[in-house]
Design an enzyme around this catalytic site. Sequence first.
Site, short mmCIF file in Angstrom:
data_model
loop_
_atom_site.label_atom_id
_atom_site.label_comp_id
_atom_site.label_asym_id
_atom_site.label_seq_id
_atom_site.Cartn_x
_atom_site.Cartn_y
_atom_site.Cartn_z
N GLN A 214 -0.12 2.42 -5.90
CA GLN A 214 -1.30 2.58 -5.70
C GLN A 214 -2.26 2.34 -6.93
O GLN A 214 -3.48 1.94 -6.96
CB GLN A 214 -1.74 4.39 -5.36
CG GLN A 214 -2.31 4.46 -4.11
CD GLN A 214 -2.48 6.01 -3.76
OE1 GLN A 214 -1.56 6.85 -4.43
NE2 GLN A 214 -3.12 6.46 -2.71
N ARG B 46 0.89 -1.34 -0.14
CA ARG B 46 -0.04 0.03 0.05
C ARG B 46 0.85 1.25 0.16
O ARG B 46 0.94 2.02 0.72
CB ARG B 46 -0.87 -0.13 1.30
CG ARG B 46 -1.82 -1.14 1.29
CD ARG B 46 -2.53 -1.69 0.23
NE ARG B 46 -3.97 -1.20 0.11
CZ ARG B 46 -4.84 -1.43 0.84
NH1 ARG B 46 -4.90 -2.38 1.89
NH2 ARG B 46 -5.97 -0.89 0.64
N ASP C 237 -3.29 -1.23 -6.92
CA ASP C 237 -3.84 -1.59 -5.73
C ASP C 237 -5.51 -1.92 -5.91
O ASP C 237 -6.39 -1.23 -5.86
CB ASP C 237 -3.81 -0.44 -4.65
CG ASP C 237 -4.27 -0.76 -3.26
OD1 ASP C 237 -4.64 -1.71 -3.03
OD2 ASP C 237 -3.98 0.05 -2.36
N TYR D 35 -2.11 -0.62 8.08
CA TYR D 35 -2.93 -1.60 8.63
C TYR D 35 -3.10 -1.42 9.95
O TYR D 35 -2.02 -1.05 10.61
CB TYR D 35 -2.52 -2.72 8.03
CG TYR D 35 -2.86 -3.34 6.57
CD1 TYR D 35 -3.86 -3.46 6.09
CD2 TYR D 35 -1.78 -3.75 6.02
CE1 TYR D 35 -4.18 -3.60 4.85
CE2 TYR D 35 -1.66 -3.88 4.51
CZ TYR D 35 -2.86 -3.68 3.90
OH TYR D 35 -3.07 -4.05 2.64
N SER E 34 -7.78 -1.48 -2.84
CA SER E 34 -8.21 -0.36 -2.67
C SER E 34 -9.68 -0.05 -3.73
O SER E 34 -10.65 0.41 -3.14
CB SER E 34 -7.42 0.66 -2.92
OG SER E 34 -6.69 1.00 -1.54
P1 NAD Z 1 -8.66 -2.83 5.71
O1 NAD Z 1 -9.49 -3.26 4.99
O2 NAD Z 1 -7.29 -3.82 6.27
O3 NAD Z 1 -9.40 -2.51 7.19
C1 NAD Z 1 -10.71 -1.49 7.22
C2 NAD Z 1 -10.45 -0.76 8.42
O4 NAD Z 1 -10.73 -1.53 9.66
C3 NAD Z 1 -9.06 -0.21 8.83
O5 NAD Z 1 -9.33 1.22 8.64
C4 NAD Z 1 -8.65 -0.71 10.24
O6 NAD Z 1 -8.00 0.39 10.89
C5 NAD Z 1 -10.12 -0.87 10.61
N1 NAD Z 1 -10.08 -1.57 11.86
C6 NAD Z 1 -9.36 -2.69 12.16
N2 NAD Z 1 -9.82 -3.53 13.43
C7 NAD Z 1 -10.83 -2.67 13.76
C8 NAD Z 1 -11.66 -2.49 14.89
N3 NAD Z 1 -11.54 -3.32 15.87
N4 NAD Z 1 -12.58 -1.72 14.94
C9 NAD Z 1 -12.83 -0.49 13.97
N5 NAD Z 1 -11.98 -0.67 12.91
C10 NAD Z 1 -11.14 -1.38 12.98
O7 NAD Z 1 -7.98 -1.16 5.52
P2 NAD Z 1 -7.80 -0.77 4.06
O8 NAD Z 1 -8.97 -0.02 3.69
O9 NAD Z 1 -7.12 -1.77 3.27
O10 NAD Z 1 -6.71 0.32 4.61
C11 NAD Z 1 -5.59 0.04 5.19
C12 NAD Z 1 -4.60 1.34 5.47
O11 NAD Z 1 -3.91 1.44 4.38
C13 NAD Z 1 -5.26 2.60 5.67
O12 NAD Z 1 -4.52 3.20 6.65
C14 NAD Z 1 -5.44 3.28 4.19
O13 NAD Z 1 -5.29 4.74 4.18
C15 NAD Z 1 -4.14 2.69 3.73
N6 NAD Z 1 -4.03 2.66 2.12
C16 NAD Z 1 -2.68 3.49 1.90
C17 NAD Z 1 -2.64 3.34 0.53
C18 NAD Z 1 -1.62 4.11 -0.31
O14 NAD Z 1 -0.83 4.86 0.26
N7 NAD Z 1 -1.34 3.63 -1.65
C19 NAD Z 1 -3.80 2.65 -0.52
C20 NAD Z 1 -4.86 2.04 0.09
C21 NAD Z 1 -4.75 2.26 1.47
#
Ligand code: NAD
Length: 373
Positions: A127, A122, A130, A228, A133
């Site tokens: 991106q 990520r 990805d 994550y 996402s």
């Molecule tokens: P994910 O699908 O792994 O999880 C979904 C959400 O659930 C996350 O925000 C996580 O913090 C939350 N979560 C976990 N346990 C929880 C709990 N007990 N209660 C409430 N919430 C809980 O997450 P994602 O959508 O794949 O994103 C993961 C991270 O990656 C984020 O920080 C996102 O901003 C980042 N991201 C970065 C890029 C990039 O820079 N290229 C791209 C995509 C995502």
Amino acid sequence: MRLFVPKESSPKETRIALIPAGAAKLKKLGAEIVVESGLGAKLGFPDSEFEAVGASTTTDRAAALSSADMVLRLGRPEPESISRLKKGAIHVSYLDPFFQKELLQTLAEAGTTAIAMEMIPRTTLAQKMDALSSQANLGGYVAVLLAAERLSKAFPMMMTPAGTLQPAKVFIIGVGVAGLQAIATAKRLGARVEAFDTRPVVEEQVRSLGAKFVKIDLGETGETKGGYATALSPEQIKKQQEGMAKVCASADVVITTAQVFGRKAPRIVTAEMVAGMRPGSIVVDMAVETGGNVDGSRLDEEVDVNGVLVLGLGNLPGRVPVHASQMYSSNITNLVEHFWDKEKNVFNLNFDDEIIKGCVVTHNGAICHDMLK
Ligand code: NAD
């Protein structure tokens, strides 16, 4: 290099891995593209559109699999198709690698170099590739629409001569990519939105979308280098559940998206919390495919719990299959393009590269990823 795109094997899959625009892009790189006949027919992409951009189509799936240097698809490959692959062929798809050890072993033993789309790092550079996402974003959108359609109330506030309707209250648990899109979609529909995540950095993002961040003191929580969430302790989960019970009870719609990378989804909404909600309310468990955030949710079912509807529908992005396929196709063609060696006309498996190191899970007859060994 010959790239083959088979039709998806799961009857539940509505999306496809490559649309004609993607085929055109790969063709321009100098690759030979073969597509299984009928791949995009249901989405309005007939064989003729693939052929028009220089791809060929075939009805002989077995022969195409065994002559391909690279296979591009969306869902996991079935063992029968792995056994047909050339030794050293590159296979790109979702693999669910933390929970599909046997599949990884089969890919390794076949001498396949398997790329798991879930493992693309990520990072800013990656991106464009990805798929987690791109699909989670559409999933978050669909989750809100499903809830809005089933809720016995309207989402927006309406002030009419016949009286004022209060806006629906939506509570989003987990604010990653899916959660952010769910907030944005629910706001666009006029709901009053609250949200919670264990990663404190999210609070600002929630506010910037015009939603309220629910504060619950869980002590130390964190995130990994990749962004994550780290798993909570059982005591923290209990605190979280206590902190959320009231918010759930007053919500018309609860949408859960919580995931912890590489693990089963955390169980957050208990049966008591569902029982505390008003009849007619809706719970959407977006984590149902990875174990579920909600007690009583069942994959691909809508369960009525004393009048509260718990939706556990899988493959939400597959409900907008044209756009989901467009996004996935773009992710996968960006991956191929990024590593395409234009002089040698091959996909360059450069293991010094962080993205390749991050997403290749089997190579040279073995499971090669540090997190999976
Ligand atoms: P994910 O699908 O792994 O999880 C979904 C959400 O659930 C996350 O925000 C996580 O913090 C939350 N979560 C976990 N346990 C929880 C709990 N007990 N209660 C409430 N919430 C809980 O997450 P994602 O959508 O794949 O994103 C993961 C991270 O990656 C984020 O920080 C996102 O901003 C980042 N991201 C970065 C890029 C990039 O820079 N290229 C791209 C995509 C995502």
